[in-house]
Design a protein around this motif. Structure first.
Motif, PDB file in Angstrom:
ATOM      1  N   LEU A  27       1.007  -1.400  -0.145  1.00 59.75           N
ATOM      2  CA  LEU A  27       0.315  -0.322  -0.042  1.00 59.75           C
ATOM      3  C   LEU A  27       1.260   1.070  -0.144  1.00 59.75           C
ATOM      4  O   LEU A  27       0.299   2.291  -0.701  1.00 59.75           O
ATOM      5  CB  LEU A  27      -0.613   0.357   1.445  1.00 59.75           C
TER       6      LEU A  27
ATOM      7  N   ALA B 158      -6.534  -2.568   0.456  1.00 68.75           N
ATOM      8  CA  ALA B 158      -5.923  -3.733   0.614  1.00 68.75           C
ATOM      9  C   ALA B 158      -6.363  -5.038   0.156  1.00 68.75           C
ATOM     10  O   ALA B 158      -5.810  -5.477  -0.385  1.00 68.75           O
ATOM     11  CB  ALA B 158      -5.482  -4.013   2.122  1.00 68.75           C
TER      12      ALA B 158
ATOM     13  N   TRP C  97      -4.858  -6.092  -3.614  1.00 67.67           N
ATOM     14  CA  TRP C  97      -4.052  -6.504  -3.280  1.00 67.67           C
ATOM     15  C   TRP C  97      -4.208  -7.916  -4.447  1.00 67.67           C
ATOM     16  O   TRP C  97      -3.457  -8.689  -4.667  1.00 67.67           O
ATOM     17  CB  TRP C  97      -3.589  -7.487  -2.226  1.00 67.67           C
TER      18      TRP C  97
END
Length: 244
Positions: free
Chosen positions: A74, A161, A165
């Protein structure tokens, strides 16, 4: 070697500075300049990383209950340092800058937010929040969450995230392993899995809430897939594998 006039002056300044240093016969000592006791600590490094850079503060990343590698991911994304094809091109990489999922240039904002594949993933999450709007970048994501999920601020960064991701892993599989996704909904399922796994990192009183949110997104996505499959069969569409 002779120096041209414009380089001579800086050289003279450096030379005078070095000659003015007080040297001793004592052995040199290595010390850590980011802490008062001159010793390295992880906390001092994090404090330095949290300093505002170009107007940004990264406390929202380091204070999130996430694995360290996800926090670093991040942090890189916030600085446009994730190794997308556009970033690689800036580093003189000679390869193709086109996205692994479509025909646009693969910048971070494109890959994680405006690519058609990312758009489907965010829209699937948006259905649970009651909106068909999608964020176009990280900061819009936080505004988006504040509008449609105002009482769950502690989960914003975890959600960001999980989705980004999952997109990044799918992109890497498509790019390096040639394993192409059959549907963008695969990314949503992966993001839900991350949310369920990371729920164990959250404070005890928040675990159940995060798991509930992940299960709601997963159930909603299953319904969306069924609707899309029904529409595909009705039109005789053979489906599409998403790749660049």
């Amino acid at each position: 070697r002779r120096l041209c006039p414009d380089r001579r002056e800086p050289w003279d300044r450096v030379r005078q500075y070095i000659l003015g240093l007080n040297t001793t016969a004592e052995e040199d000592v290595v010390f850590w300049g980011l802490s008062k006791n001159a010793k390295y600590s992880t906390k001092s490094m994090y404090n330095w990383l949290e300093k505002p850079l170009h107007g940004s503060n990264y406390r929202w990343i380091w204070e999130a209950k996430l694995p360290l590698k996800i926090q670093i991911f991040l942090w890189q994304m916030a600085q446009d340092a994730v190794l997308t094809r556009a970033v690689m091109r800036r580093k003189k990489w000679p390869g193709n800058p086109v996205c692994s999922f479509c025909n646009n240039i693969e910048t971070a904002s494109h890959l994680f937010f405006t690519c058609p594949v990312a758009r489907v993933a965010w829209r699937a999450v948006g259905v649970v929040l009651g909106t068909d709007l999608c964020p176009n970048n990280t900061w819009q994501f936080y505004v988006w969450c504040n509008m449609f999920l105002p009482n769950e601020t502690r989960f914003y960064t975890v959600g960001l995230a999980a989705v980004t991701w999952a997109i990044w892993l799918a992109r890497n599989k498509a790019t390096f392993e040639k394993q192409l996704i059959k549907s963008p909904f695969e990314i949503v399922y992966s993001a839900c899995s991350f949310l369920l796994y990371w729920a164990g990192l959250q404070p005890v009183e928040e675990v159940a809430r995060l798991r509930l949110g992940a299960e709601m997104i997963r159930a909603s996505t299953t319904k969306l897939m069924a609707m899309c499959e029904g529409a595909r069969r009705a039109t005789g569409d053979e489906g599409e594998v998403f790749s660049g």
